[in-house]
Each structure stands twice: as C-alpha cells, then as structure tokens.
Design a protein around this motif. Sequence first.
Motif, PDB file in Angstrom:
ATOM      1  N   ARG A   1       3.456  -5.743  -7.528  1.00  0.00           N
ATOM      2  CA  ARG A   1       3.090  -4.705  -7.054  1.00  0.00           C
ATOM      3  C   ARG A   1       4.355  -4.314  -6.165  1.00  0.00           C
ATOM      4  O   ARG A   1       5.610  -3.322  -6.274  1.00  0.00           O
ATOM      5  CB  ARG A   1       2.241  -4.291  -6.120  1.00  0.00           C
TER       6      ARG A   1
ATOM      7  N   ARG B   1       3.674   2.678   2.696  1.00  0.00           N
ATOM      8  CA  ARG B   1       4.566   2.722   2.725  1.00  0.00           C
ATOM      9  C   ARG B   1       5.056   3.907   3.064  1.00  0.00           C
ATOM     10  O   ARG B   1       7.038   4.563   3.447  1.00  0.00           O
ATOM     11  CB  ARG B   1       5.631   2.973   0.460  1.00  0.00           C
TER      12      ARG B   1
ATOM     13  N   PRO C   1       2.575  -7.467   4.247  1.00  0.00           N
ATOM     14  CA  PRO C   1       0.976  -6.938   3.966  1.00  0.00           C
ATOM     15  C   PRO C   1      -0.322  -6.990   5.311  1.00  0.00           C
ATOM     16  O   PRO C   1       0.270  -7.190   6.286  1.00  0.00           O
ATOM     17  CB  PRO C   1       0.777  -6.409   2.658  1.00  0.00           C
ATOM     18  N   GLU C   2       0.167  -8.429   4.764  1.00  0.00           N
ATOM     19  CA  GLU C   2      -1.343  -9.827   5.245  1.00  0.00           C
ATOM     20  C   GLU C   2      -0.348 -10.012   7.438  1.00  0.00           C
ATOM     21  O   GLU C   2      -1.346 -10.930   7.412  1.00  0.00           O
ATOM     22  CB  GLU C   2      -1.684 -10.644   4.140  1.00  0.00           C
TER      23      GLU C   2
ATOM     24  N   ASP D   1       1.083  -1.019   0.123  1.00  0.00           N
ATOM     25  CA  ASP D   1      -0.012   0.065  -0.310  1.00  0.00           C
ATOM     26  C   ASP D   1       0.737   1.072   0.031  1.00  0.00           C
ATOM     27  O   ASP D   1       1.899   0.964   0.772  1.00  0.00           O
ATOM     28  CB  ASP D   1      -1.485   0.093   1.185  1.00  0.00           C
ATOM     29  N   SER D   2       0.720   2.471  -0.754  1.00  0.00           N
ATOM     30  CA  SER D   2       1.328   3.510  -0.849  1.00  0.00           C
ATOM     31  C   SER D   2       1.406   4.005   0.004  1.00  0.00           C
ATOM     32  O   SER D   2       2.153   4.915   0.790  1.00  0.00           O
ATOM     33  CB  SER D   2       0.512   4.005  -1.756  1.00  0.00           C
TER      34      SER D   2
END
Length: 393
Positions: free
Chosen positions: A135, A98, A251-252, A94-95
């Motif tokens: 990504r 980040r 992330p998860e 996710d930006s």
Amino acid sequence: MTQRIAVVGAGVLGLSVARMLALRGEEVTLFDKGAPGAGTSQISFAWVNANGKSPDSYHHLNAAGIDAHKRLQRQSGASAPWLLETGTWEWVADSAIRTQLEARLAKLTALGYPWQAVTRETLLTHFPELRLDSRIQQGWFFPSECLLYPSLLIGWLQTQIRRFGGKIIAQTEIVTLSERPDGVELELANGERWQGDKVILATGRWSAELLTQLGLTLSMTDANRPNKVACSFLAYTDPLPIQINSNIISPELNVRPEGGGRLMLQALDLDEYADPARPVSTEGFIGQTFLRRLRRLFSHAESARIARIEVGQRSRPSDGLPALGYVSERQRVYLMASHSGMTLAPLLGELVAEEVITGERSAMLADFAPQRLLTPFTGKSGGFTPAYLPAAQ
C-alpha cells in the motif's frame, strides 16, 4: 563580577548550561545525586527535531536547537561526534493518518521547515533490507533532523566543564534549598553546605520535589506512574545485518541505529503498558511484539534478539512546553525543565547562561516562563511576577 553559581542536575540540560557558564568565567559547581547523565538523558530515543511541535514559538525554539547542535559539533573538535546528521524517513499506510500527516506537512511548509516527498523505489534503495507494505507508494524525508548519541555528548560536556574550571560533584543529593537576601544555600546529604549567588535547577522530572523547598508546587506529568505521555518503551537489539544509518518513523515501529549494528526500537501504541515500577521481559508480550514487528519490517531479522527493554521517563511539564526562568522572588533560583532536552540542550545552555549572567532574556524564551505551572506564593510575599511577565491588572 564573577558569580558563584550552582547547577543542580547533570543531564544534558544541566551539563550544557554549566559548560557555558564556566566558559564565560563564572564559578560553577554542578551537583547530581547520581552519575552525570544517568537519569532521563541516558534512556531516550534522542531524536533531534522540530517536527510537529506546537505552538509556533515551540517549533522555532526546536528548529534553532537543531542548528545549535550542528554548530556546537562543528566547533567542538570532538574525537567522537555525538550528532548524526542523517535526516528522518517517514511513511504511513492508513488513510486517516496520511490526512493528519499532510496537514502537518502543510504547516511545516508554512514554517519553512524542510521536507521532501520520496518514491517507494527511493525508500527501498536507501534501506536495502526493507520489507515495504504494497500500500505504501510514497514516503517523506526530513533532511535537517538528526540523531544523538547521548553518552558521547555527556562525556564531551563533562570534559569541557572541567577544562574551563568548573566542578562536578556526583553521587551527592541536595536535601534543602533556601534563598536569602544575600544569596542561595544548598544543604547536601553528607551534611556539607554550598553557598553562592544563584542556583539553576536542571533536575528534570525531580524538579517539583526540589521546588517544594521554596514553598512552590510545579505542575509536571508524573513519570513515575504508568503514563503513555511521560513513559515510553525503548527496546535494544543485538547486532543485526541490517543497513540503517538514519531515523525511521514507520506505521508499526520507530527505528534508529544504536551503533555496531544494534538498533533501538520504539512503538508508541505499546506505551500504554509502560510502567517504570514493572520491568518487562524480552520474552514476554512487549518483547515479542517488538520482534514480530521488526521481522515484518526488515529481511535479515529472522534471528533478531531483543537484548533489553527500558522504560524511558520524560521530563515533561504538564502542558508539554518548556519551563524556563526564575522561580524565586529575588531571582536567584532559575528553573530549566523540558521534555525536548535532547534537541534543546546546546541552545538552552547558551540562552540560559546569557540570562543568568547579564539579565538579558532572549525573545525565544518569551512563551516559556515557568509561572504558568506554579501555584502562587503563599505567606507575606503575596506572589512573584518576574520582570519578563506583565503584572496582573
């Protein structure tokens, strides 16, 4: 002159300070109402780090804690090392997250904390079974960080305490704690009494309960109720053919090795459902969510099984910072409470033992006196200000 000192609580903090006191020739008795290490210390992700810990004094304390762990293991000669000096690998998709990560990295650089950017190819080479979102073209590696096997450290510390002449009395609850002009007294649940010079409370999330014996209220996060700050799910897998030798923050899912091909999993967004009073099934929503995320993250996980799910309960002072120092007017009762106990245990064992024996308080502990978390004394005392805090003007 040798002091007679009781340490109450045989988690990693209590065991560490009891070892140092015994090593330095004090007469030490360590009490625990259960088995040593059976509380918070055994149910922990056990990530040894100073990553993102604020304020700066807390970061520096944790960074020194990492060094103390490495130094102690080198000196220990332990046949079963408890510390895995593997570093931590992290990546984000996710930006917005980040952006937060980059701000953290800038601060870590200013603090002198080591990290390095790594390529997507490096991640895939280091973790051959990794299924990486398209990504993600970059990750970050924190080389100083470690993982801990708590049971091995707990076993080594117990052996050391006994070797240096200390006593460990388990399955024995303390029911009263009182301070007198000439010492401290503990009454045990079996009716026996211990009397000595000082008591160190390393009782974690039970600290507030014992401090009521001194007429004090300690502000702690309640880990006995649903609370995502104080409680966290930890899921343990059966052995898997996945090659992991270090900590992953993805992330998860956060993932670490647990020995023999087993993995420990953590998903912080699920912690809002964590309730110590309500065990969850491996076949229910939480267990199946862990499994789905694990299978998305790695190949060779199609047949993975969650063996069990625990709720870890953190020993967390209400402001998130350690509480370390004397809490009684005659400076005979000392409190050790911190939710970074896994990282800080060897260092705090050294620093607290030094203060209790010599009266010399390390500058590293300056910001962590417990008085900020205690209600004022009532009655004749009119309040207690230890020597290392300025008196109110």
